[in-house]
Motif scaffolding. Structure first.
Motif, PDB file in Angstrom:
ATOM      1  N   LEU A 150     -44.255   3.792 -24.137  1.00 37.72           N
ATOM      2  CA  LEU A 150     -44.328   4.752 -23.025  1.00 37.72           C
ATOM      3  C   LEU A 150     -45.786   5.054 -22.686  1.00 37.72           C
ATOM      4  O   LEU A 150     -46.698   4.689 -23.428  1.00 37.72           O
ATOM      5  CB  LEU A 150     -43.597   6.041 -23.414  1.00 37.72           C
ATOM      6  N   GLU A 154     -46.136   6.439 -27.140  1.00 41.12           N
ATOM      7  CA  GLU A 154     -45.018   6.448 -28.073  1.00 41.12           C
ATOM      8  C   GLU A 154     -44.105   5.260 -27.787  1.00 41.12           C
ATOM      9  O   GLU A 154     -43.893   4.910 -26.622  1.00 41.12           O
ATOM     10  CB  GLU A 154     -44.233   7.751 -27.910  1.00 41.12           C
ATOM     11  N   ARG A 155     -43.534   4.648 -28.847  1.00 46.26           N
ATOM     12  CA  ARG A 155     -42.603   3.550 -28.620  1.00 46.26           C
ATOM     13  C   ARG A 155     -41.194   4.078 -28.428  1.00 46.26           C
ATOM     14  O   ARG A 155     -40.810   5.085 -29.017  1.00 46.26           O
ATOM     15  CB  ARG A 155     -42.638   2.574 -29.797  1.00 46.26           C
ATOM     16  N   GLN A 156     -40.424   3.384 -27.604  1.00 46.45           N
ATOM     17  CA  GLN A 156     -39.050   3.797 -27.318  1.00 46.45           C
ATOM     18  C   GLN A 156     -38.139   2.567 -27.383  1.00 46.45           C
ATOM     19  O   GLN A 156     -38.417   1.556 -26.758  1.00 46.45           O
ATOM     20  CB  GLN A 156     -39.007   4.402 -25.915  1.00 46.45           C
ATOM     21  N   TYR A 158     -34.341   0.860 -26.718  1.00 47.28           N
ATOM     22  CA  TYR A 158     -33.224   1.113 -25.807  1.00 47.28           C
ATOM     23  C   TYR A 158     -32.285  -0.075 -25.737  1.00 47.28           C
ATOM     24  O   TYR A 158     -32.690  -1.224 -25.876  1.00 47.28           O
ATOM     25  CB  TYR A 158     -33.738   1.476 -24.397  1.00 47.28           C
TER      26      TYR A 158
END
Ligand code: IPM
Ligand code: MG
Length: 363
Positions: A150, A154-156, A158
């Motif tokens: 993001l 921060e990693r996200q 999905y």
């Protein structure tokens, strides 16, 4: 005449498959089935040989085969490699490539093994459930998927849970057909109180149900179904559900029977061509030690003979031989009760072959 591709895979795969092939060869001769087979690699073994979990020679062979018999794939040796080419991706790729959307996972309690279940015998005795799991859709295959970074750094992670009406309809049909041939009760499992995709699932399964007035259809949320499976599992006959819920519930149902080492599975395409494999995994911790239970793979051979090759007599002979060796008290470690003597993988497989020969001799 039928041509089978054998994929031993990784971990305990090769040793359990050797026993399953011995059983296949035995019925092949006895019933003059004219089956031929050849071996290929999938998963970790394929990564070692070709750098890919589902390499081209394997693709070519399975596409033209009449059926595929698989051991198990995966192991810690390949866990560090790039996600898109890990052994499990080979399994997902072959399912998608061959269009194997209908996964049948029976959970049957052998009366001889009632004491091996962690549940009380009176709760599980007579248990006979068939889980019909959708296998080529849902969150396992939905796009978009991935891990992104993001703007704030921060990693996200999905994934996307997605089912089209036609996908739901075709798996529902398989489940209703199975229920019709059994006790005529079908449970559809969803999470329609939260997830729109399963709200549609529930709706479409109900629509298909109008064509099957002889089958009684009920619905349950997945959390409740997970609870009911350990509370009162005999209330179930056939359970139909999506890919992820089916993955979880089928392991739970398997354990009710005492050991996942007893359970075969079939994954079928629209025309009944199939891939057959034990429900358990590659169990790398016990690989090569001659302790794994080969019966789930041997019973997968029986399912293959029944569903794809239409050789009911040979299928029954194998199932009966498995019953005979259990009657005689033969147990691999996973199905032994405390203090009971155990046999190894090879001895168990050879006992099934011997039981088949005794059947033939008794005719
Ligand atoms: C199964 C397995 C697979 C799945 C894994 C190995 C990808 O757990 O067949 O149930 O999740 O489908
Ligand atoms: Mg699983």
């Amino acid at each position: 005449m039928a041509h089978i591709v054998i994929l031993p895979g990784d971990g305990i795969g090769p040793e359990i498959m050797a026993q399953a092939v011995a059983v296949l060869d035995e019925v092949n001769t006895r019933f003059a089935l004219g089956i031929t087979h050849e071996q290929h690699v999938l998963g970790g073994a394929a990564i070692d040989a070709y750098g890919l979990p589902y390499p081209e020679p394997t693709q070519k062979a399975v596409r033209t085969a009449d059926a595929v018999l698989l051991g198990a794939v995966g192991g810690p040796r390949w866990d560090h490699i790039e996600r898109s080419i890990r052994p499990e991706r080979g399994l997902l790729a072959i399912r998608a490539d061959l269009g194997l959307f209908a996964n049948l996972r029976p959970a049957i309690l052998y009366p001889q093994l009632a004491g091996a279940s962690t549940l009380k015998p009176e709760v599980v005795s007579g248990l006979d459930i068939l889980i019909v799991r959708e296998l080529t859709g849902g969150i396992y295959f939905g796009q978009p998927r991935g891990v992104r970074t993001l703007e704030n750094g921060e990693r996200q992670g999905y994934n996307t849970d997605v089912y089209s009406e036609s996908e739901i309809r075709r798996i529902a049909r398989v489940a209703f057909e199975m229920a019709r041939l059994r006790q005529g009760r079908l449970l559809s499992v969803d999470k329609a109180n939260v997830l729109e995709v399963t709200e549609l699932w529930k709706e479409v399964v109900s629509e298909v149900g109008r064509d099957y007035p002889e089958v009684s259809l009920t619905h349950m949320y997945v959390d409740n179904a997970a609870m009911q499976l350990v509370r009162a599992p005999r209330q179930f006959d056939v359970i139909v559900t999506g890919n992820l819920f089916g993955d979880i519930l089928s392991d739970e149902a398997a354990m009710l029977t005492g050991s996942i080492g007893m359970l075969p599975s079939a994954s079928l395409d629209e025309r009944g061509k199939g891939l057959y494999e034990p429900c358990h995994g590659s169990a790398p911790d016990i690989a090569g030690k001659d302790v794994a239970n080969p019966l789930a793979t041997i019973l997968s051979v029986a399912m293959m003979l029944r569903y794809t090759l239409r050789q009911e007599q040979a299928a029954r002979a194998i199932e009966q031989a498995v019953g005979q060796v259990l009657d005689r008290g033969l147990r691999t470690a996973d199905i032994a009760e405390a203090g009971q003597a155990t046999v190894g993988t090879r001895a168990m497989g050879q006992a099934v072959v011997a039981a088949l020969r005794e059947q033939a001799a008794a005719l």
